[in-house]
Design a protein around this motif. Structure first.
Motif, short mmCIF file in Angstrom:
data_model
loop_
_atom_site.label_atom_id
_atom_site.label_comp_id
_atom_site.label_asym_id
_atom_site.label_seq_id
_atom_site.Cartn_x
_atom_site.Cartn_y
_atom_site.Cartn_z
N GLN A 125 -13.22 -2.03 -10.32
CA GLN A 125 -14.36 -1.64 -9.49
C GLN A 125 -13.90 -1.51 -8.05
O GLN A 125 -14.17 -2.34 -7.19
CB GLN A 125 -15.52 -2.63 -9.61
N LYS A 126 -13.14 -0.45 -7.82
CA LYS A 126 -12.63 -0.13 -6.50
C LYS A 126 -12.48 1.37 -6.41
O LYS A 126 -12.31 2.05 -7.42
CB LYS A 126 -11.33 -0.86 -6.20
N LEU A 127 -12.57 1.87 -5.19
CA LEU A 127 -12.62 3.31 -4.99
C LEU A 127 -11.88 3.69 -3.72
O LEU A 127 -12.02 3.02 -2.70
CB LEU A 127 -14.10 3.75 -4.86
N VAL A 128 -11.08 4.73 -3.81
CA VAL A 128 -10.47 5.31 -2.63
C VAL A 128 -10.89 6.77 -2.61
O VAL A 128 -10.86 7.46 -3.63
CB VAL A 128 -8.92 5.17 -2.61
N ILE A 129 -11.36 7.22 -1.46
CA ILE A 129 -11.70 8.64 -1.32
C ILE A 129 -10.90 9.23 -0.18
O ILE A 129 -10.55 8.53 0.78
CB ILE A 129 -13.21 8.89 -1.11
#
Length: 193
Positions: A125-129
């Motif tokens: 549950q981690k995000l890089v944009i």
């Protein structure tokens, strides 16, 4: 009755104002993204550790776009690259716990988000944009495969090969062009009538 020069000046000011409003309306197109799509911001289960990676590669992000995080009994942390990689929750840049977090993107570059629950982050549950510079033009490509070729879901955030623009930002650009043309037609109609 106003003199002809005042009337001409007023008309010119109105035309110039309409022209300026038309110019300002063109670059302002943004899109609201619900992070994770319909499922929202949740802890992945099973082999879904790349869920948010896949979601991010299917979208194009620009300055002015909005990220909407919908979640329950969790939080959203904005962190730096190192804390993203290691799921460090103790030193966030920003922390949100309201369950309906709305963030407007204010610059280009990379943004890193993790769950405030360390076990959630470690489960994926981690995000890089990557927020695109407006003038960037990239040819469509496919999403990258996991680094190392295995099913580990271990991706290097700096090696992204971002996919084609699939979101509605393109549709909004066409709408902006349409509004610009409509404004120009109205302006011409106003001048000659």
């Amino acid at each position: 009755m106003a003199s002809p020069s005042v009337t001409i000046l007023f008309n010119n000011v109105m035309i110039f104002s309409a022209f300026c409003v038309t110019l300002v309306a063109v670059p302002v197109s943004s899109f609201q993204f619900q992070v994770g799509g319909e499922m929202g911001w949740i802890k992945p289960t099973g082999n879904e550790s790349d869920t948010y990676f896949k979601w991010a590669t299917e979208n194009r992000f620009h300055v002015g776009d909005i990220l909407y995080f919908k979640y329950q009994n969790d939080s959203v942390l904005v962190v730096n690259y190192t804390d993203y990689q290691n799921c460090v929750v103790s030193n966030p840049i920003s922390k949100f716990e309201d369950g309906n977090t709305v963030l407007q993107i204010d610059r280009y570059g990379f943004f890193y988000f993790i769950s405030g629950q360390p076990d959630h982050c470690k489960a994926g549950q981690k995000l890089v944009i990557r927020v695109m510079v407006q003038s960037e033009v990239e040819s469509p490509t496919s999403a990258p495969s996991p680094k190392g070729g295995g099913d580990s879901g271990d991706y290097d955030a700096w090696d992204f090969n971002w996919g084609p623009p699939l979101n509605s930002t393109i549709k909004l650009s066409f709408a902006s062009y349409f509004l610009t043309i409509l404004g120009g037609v109205l302006l011409i109609f106003y001048v000659f009538m």
